[in-house]
Enzyme design. Structure first.
Site, short mmCIF file in Angstrom:
data_model
loop_
_atom_site.label_atom_id
_atom_site.label_comp_id
_atom_site.label_asym_id
_atom_site.label_seq_id
_atom_site.Cartn_x
_atom_site.Cartn_y
_atom_site.Cartn_z
N GLU A 85 29.79 39.18 15.01
CA GLU A 85 29.60 39.05 13.47
C GLU A 85 28.41 40.06 13.44
O GLU A 85 27.75 40.66 14.08
CB GLU A 85 28.81 37.42 13.23
CG GLU A 85 30.08 36.47 13.24
CD GLU A 85 29.27 35.13 12.67
OE1 GLU A 85 30.34 34.67 11.86
OE2 GLU A 85 28.28 35.08 12.84
N CYS A 106 24.80 36.17 23.82
CA CYS A 106 23.58 36.75 24.34
C CYS A 106 23.53 35.77 25.62
O CYS A 106 23.33 34.70 25.63
CB CYS A 106 22.47 36.68 23.53
SG CYS A 106 20.96 36.95 24.07
N CYS A 110 17.90 31.65 24.16
CA CYS A 110 16.51 31.04 23.49
C CYS A 110 17.00 29.66 22.78
O CYS A 110 18.27 29.42 22.15
CB CYS A 110 16.04 32.07 22.29
SG CYS A 110 15.52 33.52 23.24
N CYS A 113 18.39 29.95 18.96
CA CYS A 113 18.95 30.84 18.33
C CYS A 113 20.54 30.42 18.82
O CYS A 113 20.99 30.04 19.84
CB CYS A 113 18.80 32.06 19.23
SG CYS A 113 19.97 33.19 18.98
N GLU A 163 20.98 41.00 23.11
CA GLU A 163 19.46 41.71 23.41
C GLU A 163 19.80 43.25 23.81
O GLU A 163 20.44 43.53 24.77
CB GLU A 163 18.94 40.98 24.86
CG GLU A 163 17.89 41.63 25.64
CD GLU A 163 16.55 42.14 24.58
OE1 GLU A 163 16.22 41.14 23.89
OE2 GLU A 163 16.35 43.32 24.58
N SER A 194 15.00 45.46 17.82
CA SER A 194 14.46 44.10 18.14
C SER A 194 14.62 43.67 19.59
O SER A 194 15.59 43.59 20.17
CB SER A 194 14.67 43.14 17.23
OG SER A 194 14.09 41.96 17.54
N SER A 217 10.31 39.99 19.41
CA SER A 217 10.30 38.67 19.10
C SER A 217 9.39 37.65 19.96
O SER A 217 9.85 37.49 21.03
CB SER A 217 11.97 38.07 19.40
OG SER A 217 12.48 38.90 18.47
N LEU A 218 8.15 37.64 19.45
CA LEU A 218 7.18 36.89 20.13
C LEU A 218 7.25 35.30 20.07
O LEU A 218 7.58 34.44 21.06
CB LEU A 218 5.83 37.32 19.73
CG LEU A 218 4.78 36.80 20.68
CD1 LEU A 218 4.83 37.48 22.11
CD2 LEU A 218 3.38 37.11 20.05
N HIS A 219 6.85 34.80 18.66
CA HIS A 219 7.34 33.27 18.45
C HIS A 219 6.22 32.59 19.35
O HIS A 219 6.02 31.38 18.52
CB HIS A 219 8.85 32.90 18.78
CG HIS A 219 9.81 33.84 18.07
ND1 HIS A 219 9.85 34.23 16.82
CD2 HIS A 219 11.15 34.10 18.60
CE1 HIS A 219 10.68 35.06 16.48
NE2 HIS A 219 11.65 34.89 17.60
N CYS A 339 18.68 35.53 10.34
CA CYS A 339 18.41 35.79 12.01
C CYS A 339 18.64 34.54 12.86
O CYS A 339 18.44 33.27 12.74
CB CYS A 339 16.61 35.67 12.20
SG CYS A 339 16.10 37.34 11.48
N1 SAH Z 1 17.88 39.58 21.32
C1 SAH Z 1 16.82 40.37 20.18
C2 SAH Z 1 17.57 41.06 19.10
C3 SAH Z 1 18.41 39.86 18.13
S1 SAH Z 1 17.14 39.84 16.81
C4 SAH Z 1 15.71 39.40 19.99
O1 SAH Z 1 15.77 38.41 20.19
O2 SAH Z 1 14.71 40.03 19.45
C5 SAH Z 1 17.43 38.19 16.20
C6 SAH Z 1 16.22 37.71 15.60
O3 SAH Z 1 16.39 36.36 15.12
C7 SAH Z 1 15.18 37.45 16.78
O4 SAH Z 1 13.71 37.92 16.37
C8 SAH Z 1 15.14 36.02 17.09
O5 SAH Z 1 14.21 35.57 17.91
C9 SAH Z 1 15.37 35.57 15.75
N2 SAH Z 1 15.92 34.23 15.75
C10 SAH Z 1 16.64 33.59 16.46
N3 SAH Z 1 16.97 32.13 16.20
C11 SAH Z 1 16.02 32.02 14.98
C12 SAH Z 1 16.01 30.94 14.19
N4 SAH Z 1 16.48 29.70 14.34
N5 SAH Z 1 15.09 31.22 13.19
C13 SAH Z 1 14.31 32.39 12.90
N6 SAH Z 1 14.85 33.39 13.59
C14 SAH Z 1 15.58 33.19 14.81
FE1 SF4 Z 2 19.33 36.34 22.70
FE2 SF4 Z 2 17.62 37.30 20.88
FE3 SF4 Z 2 19.06 35.06 20.33
FE4 SF4 Z 2 16.95 35.12 22.26
S1 SF4 Z 2 16.81 35.19 20.17
S2 SF4 Z 2 19.17 34.37 22.43
S3 SF4 Z 2 17.43 37.15 23.07
S4 SF4 Z 2 19.70 37.11 20.47
#
Ligand code: SAH
Ligand code: SF4
Length: 348
Positions: A85, A106, A110, A113, A163, A194, A217-219, A339
């Site tokens: 997508e 990916c 996570c 995600c 990623e 990212s 992407s710290l979170h 995201c």
């Molecule tokens: N893999 C890389 C690039 C993907 S960016 C990364 O993780 O940074 C996608 C973004 O959406 C990342 O910042 C990820 O952490 C965020 N994301 C994933 N699931 C999410 C959710 N349920 N709510 C908000 N952000 C989310």
């Molecule tokens: Fe992959 Fe980024 Fe999603 Fe984590 S947040 S599973 S690193 S796409």
């Protein structure tokens, strides 16, 4: 578009060298996505090329437009039957931003995600990555969507599926093509990568593309919690990430974005805000960090967004600690285009 392949076909057909330039102009400047649209040379030649190759390496199977028409998502079928997508988002300040995918799924899984939970199939090629831009440019032209500038996609973010630093070879090639003035001609400053926090990747980015923006992407600012929801933290923990960012700032004075999705009762307490501020301030040159607070997108696994009051309070706490923080709107949730909501149907 595979330029080498097209050059070869043209050579075999004894075509003059300027033919390739005509194709480049038609595709990169005038947003053609089929040879039939390129009328500067004969139908016969167009058909010959079309028989051997296509401009796009995928076909759009479904396109969803959000209610406010500001987010558009495409489901793209790759030539091997896998799906990805890709999304574009409109804002008044930024015009259109394309959110590109770089992998089918990916591997990092996570917990919050949808992409990670859907599994992983393969890396995308540089061509499959940059074709997403060709596709969207053509789409915007055809729909005449809010066309303002000639180059209507202003920014590119690698925030779709995958990623980027696990596919650096192809992502690097795609970046070279995106900033090549002979091809796409985007400015490096309008491109952002990212990452979930892969130190070697951060190092390569700043060495090879110092003008391209980095988002991390710290979170979670707590080792245990981060490892629980982001398995990558078991390989590269917060300490490794801190070192990687310190190294980054030795090379570049560019602002780095810290992405912090806010999950209800998981990472949104006053204690979490204090820990985040302490962590960020422990990185040298932390004034170059900017936190984006993003209301999380609800997922099937039960992750819920924090409510706005709580996000606001969290932001105020960060600001009081001297940490810059902005609350971002989550766009495109009604089309599952925000995201972490992108999924791939993986071919078995
Ligand atoms: N893999 C890389 C690039 C993907 S960016 C990364 O993780 O940074 C996608 C973004 O959406 C990342 O910042 C990820 O952490 C965020 N994301 C994933 N699931 C999410 C959710 N349920 N709510 C908000 N952000 C989310
Ligand atoms: Fe992959 Fe980024 Fe999603 Fe984590 S947040 S599973 S690193 S796409």
């Amino acid at each position: 578009m595979n330029l080498e392949k097209i050059a070869k076909i043209l050579k075999e057909a004894n075509q003059p060298e300027y033919r390739l330039e005509q194709i480049k102009k038609a595709v990169y400047k005038d947003s053609a996505i089929s040879f039939a649209e390129i009328t500067t040379f004969s139908k016969e030649l167009r058909e010959k090329i079309q028989k051997e190759t296509r401009i796009l390496s995928f076909e759009a199977e479904k396109i969803l437009v959000s209610k406010d028409k500001d987010s558009i998502k495409a489901l793209l079928k790759l030539s091997d039957g896998n799906y990805i997508e890709s999304v574009i988002i409109f804002s008044k300040e930024e015009n259109w931003t394309a959110c590109l995918s770089c992998q089918v799924g990916c591997p990092l899984r996570c917990a919050f995600c949808a992409t990670g939970q859907g599994g992983y199939q393969r890396n995308l090629s540089a061509e499959e990555i940059t074709d997403q831009i060709l596709f969207w440019k053509n789409y915007l032209k055809a729909k005449n969507y809010k066309l303002k500038a000639e180059n209507n996609i202003k920014n590119i973010v690698f925030m779709g599926m995958g990623e980027p630093f696990l596919n650096w070879g192809e992502v690097r090639k795609s970046l070279e093509n995106l900033i090549d003035p002979e091809l796409f001609g985007f400015g490096s400053r309008g491109i952002s990568i990212s990452t979930s926090g892969i130190p070697e990747g951060i190092k390569k980015l700043v060495e090879e593309f110092p003008q391209i923006n980095l988002a991390v992407s710290l979170h979670f600012a707590d080792e245990e919690k981060r490892a629980k929801f982001m398995p990558i933290n078991k390989k590269y923990n917060l300490r490794d990430l801190r070192n990687a960012l310190r190294e980054y700032f030795k090379e570049s004075r560019r602002k780095v974005f810290i992405e912090y999705a806010m999950f209800k009762n998981l990472n949104d307490s006053a204690y979490d805000a204090d820990s985040l501020a302490a962590y960020l301030k422990s990185i040298k040159d932390s004034y170059l960090l900017h936190v984006n607070l993003i209301p999380a997108n609800a997922t099937k696994n039960g992750f819920q967004p924090s409510d706005f009051q709580r996000i606001k309070k969290f932001q105020n706490l960060l600001l009081r600690h001297g940490v810059k923080a902005t609350i971002r709107k989550s766009l495109g949730t009604d089309i599952q285009g925000a995201c972490g909501q992108l999924v791939s149907k993986i071919k078995n």
